[in-house]
Write a protein that holds these residues in place. Sequence first.
Motif, PDB file in Angstrom:
ATOM      1  N   ASP A 136     -10.252  -1.261   6.110  1.00  0.00           N
ATOM      2  CA  ASP A 136     -10.763  -2.187   5.095  1.00  0.00           C
ATOM      3  C   ASP A 136      -9.676  -2.697   4.161  1.00  0.00           C
ATOM      4  O   ASP A 136      -9.940  -3.592   3.344  1.00  0.00           O
ATOM      5  CB  ASP A 136     -11.857  -1.503   4.265  1.00  0.00           C
ATOM      6  CG  ASP A 136     -13.058  -1.104   5.114  1.00  0.00           C
ATOM      7  OD1 ASP A 136     -13.279  -1.762   6.150  1.00  0.00           O
ATOM      8  OD2 ASP A 136     -13.755  -0.140   4.737  1.00  0.00           O
ATOM      9  N   LEU A 137      -8.478  -2.154   4.241  1.00  0.00           N
ATOM     10  CA  LEU A 137      -7.406  -2.564   3.343  1.00  0.00           C
ATOM     11  C   LEU A 137      -6.581  -3.684   3.962  1.00  0.00           C
ATOM     12  O   LEU A 137      -6.296  -3.678   5.165  1.00  0.00           O
ATOM     13  CB  LEU A 137      -6.490  -1.375   3.027  1.00  0.00           C
ATOM     14  CG  LEU A 137      -7.100  -0.218   2.230  1.00  0.00           C
ATOM     15  CD1 LEU A 137      -6.048   0.857   1.988  1.00  0.00           C
ATOM     16  CD2 LEU A 137      -7.666  -0.706   0.898  1.00  0.00           C
ATOM     17  N   GLY A 138      -6.190  -4.616   3.098  1.00  0.00           N
ATOM     18  CA  GLY A 138      -5.299  -5.667   3.547  1.00  0.00           C
ATOM     19  C   GLY A 138      -3.871  -5.162   3.652  1.00  0.00           C
ATOM     20  O   GLY A 138      -3.559  -4.016   3.301  1.00  0.00           O
ATOM     21  N   ALA A 139      -2.993  -6.034   4.097  1.00  0.00           N
ATOM     22  CA  ALA A 139      -1.604  -5.624   4.303  1.00  0.00           C
ATOM     23  C   ALA A 139      -0.941  -5.240   2.986  1.00  0.00           C
ATOM     24  O   ALA A 139      -0.219  -4.236   2.905  1.00  0.00           O
ATOM     25  CB  ALA A 139      -0.830  -6.753   4.981  1.00  0.00           C
ATOM     26  N   ASP A 140      -1.186  -6.027   1.937  1.00  0.00           N
ATOM     27  CA  ASP A 140      -0.561  -5.726   0.646  1.00  0.00           C
ATOM     28  C   ASP A 140      -1.097  -4.421   0.061  1.00  0.00           C
ATOM     29  O   ASP A 140      -0.333  -3.596  -0.461  1.00  0.00           O
ATOM     30  CB  ASP A 140      -0.802  -6.871  -0.336  1.00  0.00           C
ATOM     31  CG  ASP A 140      -0.095  -8.149   0.089  1.00  0.00           C
ATOM     32  OD1 ASP A 140       0.861  -8.049   0.895  1.00  0.00           O
ATOM     33  OD2 ASP A 140      -0.504  -9.231  -0.376  1.00  0.00           O
ATOM     34  N   ALA A 141      -2.416  -4.240   0.143  1.00  0.00           N
ATOM     35  CA  ALA A 141      -3.013  -3.016  -0.391  1.00  0.00           C
ATOM     36  C   ALA A 141      -2.542  -1.791   0.387  1.00  0.00           C
ATOM     37  O   ALA A 141      -2.280  -0.729  -0.193  1.00  0.00           O
ATOM     38  CB  ALA A 141      -4.536  -3.116  -0.353  1.00  0.00           C
ATOM     39  N   LEU A 142      -2.423  -1.938   1.705  1.00  0.00           N
ATOM     40  CA  LEU A 142      -1.958  -0.821   2.515  1.00  0.00           C
ATOM     41  C   LEU A 142      -0.502  -0.494   2.200  1.00  0.00           C
ATOM     42  O   LEU A 142      -0.120   0.684   2.114  1.00  0.00           O
ATOM     43  CB  LEU A 142      -2.112  -1.151   3.998  1.00  0.00           C
ATOM     44  CG  LEU A 142      -1.665  -0.055   4.981  1.00  0.00           C
ATOM     45  CD1 LEU A 142      -2.481   1.218   4.764  1.00  0.00           C
ATOM     46  CD2 LEU A 142      -1.795  -0.538   6.424  1.00  0.00           C
ATOM     47  N   GLU A 144       0.979  -0.982  -0.628  1.00  0.00           N
ATOM     48  CA  GLU A 144       0.992  -0.332  -1.943  1.00  0.00           C
ATOM     49  C   GLU A 144       0.554   1.124  -1.838  1.00  0.00           C
ATOM     50  O   GLU A 144       1.126   2.009  -2.479  1.00  0.00           O
ATOM     51  CB  GLU A 144       0.066  -1.097  -2.892  1.00  0.00           C
ATOM     52  CG  GLU A 144       0.068  -0.561  -4.309  1.00  0.00           C
ATOM     53  CD  GLU A 144      -0.822  -1.371  -5.230  1.00  0.00           C
ATOM     54  OE1 GLU A 144      -1.048  -0.926  -6.374  1.00  0.00           O
ATOM     55  OE2 GLU A 144      -1.304  -2.450  -4.802  1.00  0.00           O
ATOM     56  N   LEU A 145      -0.464   1.376  -1.010  1.00  0.00           N
ATOM     57  CA  LEU A 145      -0.930   2.745  -0.812  1.00  0.00           C
ATOM     58  C   LEU A 145       0.145   3.598  -0.151  1.00  0.00           C
ATOM     59  O   LEU A 145       0.369   4.752  -0.544  1.00  0.00           O
ATOM     60  CB  LEU A 145      -2.201   2.741   0.032  1.00  0.00           C
ATOM     61  CG  LEU A 145      -2.801   4.117   0.373  1.00  0.00           C
ATOM     62  CD1 LEU A 145      -3.197   4.854  -0.902  1.00  0.00           C
ATOM     63  CD2 LEU A 145      -3.999   3.964   1.300  1.00  0.00           C
ATOM     64  N   ARG A 146       0.831   3.045   0.835  1.00  0.00           N
ATOM     65  CA  ARG A 146       1.888   3.786   1.515  1.00  0.00           C
ATOM     66  C   ARG A 146       3.055   4.075   0.569  1.00  0.00           C
ATOM     67  O   ARG A 146       3.644   5.159   0.605  1.00  0.00           O
ATOM     68  CB  ARG A 146       2.373   3.001   2.736  1.00  0.00           C
ATOM     69  CG  ARG A 146       1.362   2.951   3.879  1.00  0.00           C
ATOM     70  CD  ARG A 146       1.813   1.966   4.965  1.00  0.00           C
ATOM     71  NE  ARG A 146       3.074   2.377   5.567  1.00  0.00           N
ATOM     72  CZ  ARG A 146       3.178   3.183   6.627  1.00  0.00           C
ATOM     73  NH1 ARG A 146       2.078   3.669   7.198  1.00  0.00           N
ATOM     74  NH2 ARG A 146       4.355   3.501   7.123  1.00  0.00           N
ATOM     75  N   ALA A 147       3.374   3.110  -0.284  1.00  0.00           N
ATOM     76  CA  ALA A 147       4.461   3.324  -1.243  1.00  0.00           C
ATOM     77  C   ALA A 147       4.102   4.432  -2.235  1.00  0.00           C
ATOM     78  O   ALA A 147       4.945   5.272  -2.584  1.00  0.00           O
ATOM     79  CB  ALA A 147       4.771   2.022  -1.971  1.00  0.00           C
ATOM     80  N   ASP A 148       2.848   4.433  -2.686  1.00  0.00           N
ATOM     81  CA  ASP A 148       2.421   5.475  -3.618  1.00  0.00           C
ATOM     82  C   ASP A 148       2.427   6.845  -2.946  1.00  0.00           C
ATOM     83  O   ASP A 148       2.837   7.842  -3.553  1.00  0.00           O
ATOM     84  CB  ASP A 148       1.020   5.148  -4.145  1.00  0.00           C
ATOM     85  CG  ASP A 148       0.524   6.199  -5.126  1.00  0.00           C
ATOM     86  OD1 ASP A 148       1.035   6.235  -6.264  1.00  0.00           O
ATOM     87  OD2 ASP A 148      -0.368   6.994  -4.750  1.00  0.00           O
TER      88      ASP A 148
END
Length: 336
Positions: A136-142, A144-148
């Motif tokens: 359900d996550l877009g590329a930008d959100a994913l 950001e999640l991976r960076a966090d």
Amino acid sequence: MGTLVTLAGLAWDPEIRGILVVATGFAVLLGSVWLVNVTNSGIRLATLMSAAALMGWMAILGSAWWMYGSGWKGDDPTWKTVDINVGDLGASGLELARLLPNPDEMPSAYELVVSSGDVVAVTNFDTLPTAAENPDLGADALAELRADRQLRNETITRSELASVARGVTDAAGLRALGPWRLLATTESGDAQAQASADVLAHPDLGFASPADYKLLDAYTTGGKPALKDDPNRLDRITHWISSSARITHPTRYTVVQLQAVLHQEVAAGAAPPRPVVDPDEPVVSVVMIRDLGWVRLRPALVTIGSFLIFLALCYWLHVRDKELMARREEFETARA
């Protein structure tokens, strides 16, 4: 009028109510027993009998308090800060603390995870979310999640790693750093809480709130022998027996380390960012000693004191009975 309002606002009701409850219970329970004895034995004998019964009951109650560490007990065990070291443990006021390596002299927790290859450690601290796991996550959100998640992995502490994969930290020798051993976060909660309180109480350190620093690792030395990892029933029984039979309590020290974090702007309504330590700031090491307190001292004094008074009253009653028997025998002899 203002004085009356102030006096009316004082919350004395719980104290007065508690005193009245205790006084009423004491008067009704003990007084009723004493009154029944008075009607049958007279005031003096009834008072001695009631007092002896009360002291005997207090000795039994005190022994229960003494065994379980409850009731009217003393101070609980606490951690007492003996030194707050900034930067270099080699300059600590405690000689034992100088034997603990500084954090920059040991590999980081993330380096241990990467080099260990441990499945549990890698799964928890070296794995990033994938698109398949988050459809359900877009590329930008994913991204950001991976960076966090990567930031979390790289900033984990050795104590956090020990709470998940103890074998990794043990293999790195962190269980035997001279006399010191690494504590997992699950083992150092009370020590970290006390260290945080003491650090905030020292304005010279520059910490105004817990958000200004991050708790790093905790180490301990001394104390009673700890139960080994993954113990069986026999291990628990033998450890309980040996620990209970030990009369002396070896001194135990704990070092809790923390470091200032970078200031990060927080957008209105957004979640606070993950704290990141400031590499330019020194590591603060809080050195503490375990104060065992005196939880059972008061119950012990109540038990011993009540028992001694009970014995004295029983002896007094015994002497009174002997005197009464002697006078009765004297009367019977004179009558004959």
